[in-house]
Design a protein around this motif. Structure first.
Motif, PDB file in Angstrom:
ATOM      1  N   LYS A 147       0.135  -2.919   4.697  1.00  0.00           N
ATOM      2  CA  LYS A 147       1.150  -1.897   4.432  1.00  0.00           C
ATOM      3  C   LYS A 147       2.466  -2.144   5.172  1.00  0.00           C
ATOM      4  O   LYS A 147       3.436  -1.427   4.960  1.00  0.00           O
ATOM      5  N   TYR A 186       0.743  -3.914  -3.947  1.00  0.00           N
ATOM      6  CA  TYR A 186       0.961  -2.942  -2.871  1.00  0.00           C
ATOM      7  C   TYR A 186      -0.370  -2.331  -2.430  1.00  0.00           C
ATOM      8  O   TYR A 186      -0.651  -2.192  -1.241  1.00  0.00           O
ATOM      9  N   ASP A 187      -1.201  -1.985  -3.401  1.00  0.00           N
ATOM     10  CA  ASP A 187      -2.490  -1.376  -3.086  1.00  0.00           C
ATOM     11  C   ASP A 187      -3.393  -2.333  -2.301  1.00  0.00           C
ATOM     12  O   ASP A 187      -4.131  -1.917  -1.411  1.00  0.00           O
ATOM     13  N   GLN A 188      -3.335  -3.615  -2.672  1.00  0.00           N
ATOM     14  CA  GLN A 188      -4.276  -4.584  -2.099  1.00  0.00           C
ATOM     15  C   GLN A 188      -3.866  -5.128  -0.733  1.00  0.00           C
ATOM     16  O   GLN A 188      -4.723  -5.573   0.032  1.00  0.00           O
ATOM     17  N   VAL A 191       2.669  -2.689  -8.079  1.00  0.00           N
ATOM     18  CA  VAL A 191       1.824  -1.581  -7.640  1.00  0.00           C
ATOM     19  C   VAL A 191       0.432  -2.087  -7.254  1.00  0.00           C
ATOM     20  O   VAL A 191      -0.129  -1.700  -6.217  1.00  0.00           O
ATOM     21  N   ASN A 192      -0.122  -2.996  -8.063  1.00  0.00           N
ATOM     22  CA  ASN A 192      -1.445  -3.559  -7.743  1.00  0.00           C
ATOM     23  C   ASN A 192      -1.425  -4.276  -6.395  1.00  0.00           C
ATOM     24  O   ASN A 192      -2.327  -4.119  -5.569  1.00  0.00           O
TER      25      ASN A 192
END
Ligand code: PLP
Length: 216
Positions: free
Chosen positions: A61, A56-58, A53-54
């Motif tokens: 996309k 993916y955020d950084q 999740v971390n």
């Protein structure tokens, strides 16, 4: 550079578009993933939900994120909005939870059933008898998931014959199932130490970590 560009180019060449490379970036920093992204790599594999999740955020996309670890039902909700493929589905209960979270996100999440092919006791997955008894009618009712193939991990063994036979076994199981379930297209097998053999035995998706990113 913290990644092995030579190994990356060699692997890509040896695949000749017959298999997809999933670069396994678990426990490696996002900066390493960026380096490999800049070489054109888009499929990345992670084992831990919070870490995925971390990242993916950084990160960009258009990365296709594969979850390849052992997934706990209570954590499915965190990756359901974006995960590209879940490799290690080893129970109907887990599949039902993925289905529920997929529907909440208006998605159909592609999944691989994990098959226990290693002789070692510690590996997860369906064994042959369980696989033969899987309730496909039940699975086909789940509109939020699509079973698109199988995943297996061979024994960590110096014994090449043993490893090869485990891959052959998975391929046979795959072909048998595919005869009645034409949605099955992916056979995910092969890691840093055994991917060449896995490809010889019919893999079309390999999961490579340490060869690309160094030891963890
Ligand atoms: C860590 C991991 C890999 C990558 O292993 P390497 O030996 O580093 O290539 C592949 N598949 C799964 C399921 C893993 O957990």
């Amino acid at each position: 550079m913290a990644i092995n560009v030579t190994a990356y180019n060699e692997i890509i060449q040896s695949l000749e578009n017959t298999a997809t490379l999933v670069a396994v970036s678990k426990l490696k920093p996002s900066s390493d993933i960026e380096l490999m992204y800049n070489l054109g790599q888009r499929n990345f594999g992670e084992n831990y939900v919070q870490e995925l999740v971390n990242k993916y955020d950084q990160l960009p996309k258009d990365i296709l994120w594969h979850f390849i670890g052992h997934l706990q039902s209570n954590k499915v909700k965190y990756i359901a909005p974006f995960v590209h493929l879940i490799h290690g589905v080893d129970s109907l209960k887990l599949l039902q939870e993925i289905n529920k979270q997929a529907i909440k996100n208006n998605r159909v999440i592609p999944c691989l059933l994990q098959v226990h092919i290693a002789q070692e006791e510690t590996k997860f997955g369906f064994d042959d008898a369980e696989l033969a008894n899987i309730n496909w009618e039940e699975i086909n009712k789940l509109s939020g998931v699509s079973i698109v193939g199988l995943m297996g991990m061979a024994s960590f063994s110096e014994n090449e014959n043993k490893v090869r036979n485990e891959f052959k076994h998975l391929k046979n199981v795959f072909l048998k199932l595919q005869a009645t379930h034409s949605n099955l297209q992916i056979i995910s097998m092969g890691m840093s130490g055994d991917y060449l053999m896995a490809i010889e035995e019919g893999s079309n998706m390999i999961r490579i970590g340490s060869l690309l990113f160094g030891n963890r």
